[in-house]
Design a protein around this motif. Structure first.
Motif, PDB file in Angstrom:
ATOM      1  N   HIS A  12       3.446  -7.000  -8.666  1.00  0.00           N
ATOM      2  CA  HIS A  12       2.757  -7.213  -7.391  1.00  0.00           C
ATOM      3  C   HIS A  12       2.602  -5.932  -6.581  1.00  0.00           C
ATOM      4  N   SER A  13       3.207  -4.852  -7.062  1.00  0.00           N
ATOM      5  CA  SER A  13       3.131  -3.571  -6.367  1.00  0.00           C
ATOM      6  C   SER A  13       3.124  -2.453  -7.404  1.00  0.00           C
ATOM      7  N   SER A  16       6.099   0.246  -7.370  1.00  0.00           N
ATOM      8  CA  SER A  16       7.521  -0.114  -7.359  1.00  0.00           C
ATOM      9  C   SER A  16       8.036  -0.468  -8.750  1.00  0.00           C
ATOM     10  N   ASP A  30      10.348   3.433  -5.317  1.00  0.00           N
ATOM     11  CA  ASP A  30       8.947   3.476  -4.913  1.00  0.00           C
ATOM     12  C   ASP A  30       8.451   4.863  -5.278  1.00  0.00           C
TER      13      ASP A  30
END
Length: 54
Positions: A12-13, A16, A30
């Protein structure tokens, strides 16, 4: 310092990831916090003690 057991990117990122280490910790990173250069030190966004080292 411990060996990496597994690594997973966050679906979803795109920036990350989470790493699990043989000492029982999980660390989130990150990649946007990374600095260029071979000697740069990327610090985890978070650290969780998932279990004791066996």
């Amino acid at each position: 310092m411990s060996d990496v057991e597994s690594l997973a990117w966050n679906p979803h990122s795109e920036h990350s990831s989470v790493v699990s280490l043989e000492d029982g910790t999980m660390k989130g990173f990150d990649i946007r916090a990374a600095q260029s250069g071979l000697d740069s030190d990327l610090r985890p966004s978070f650290t969780i003690q998932a279990h004791d080292q066996d």
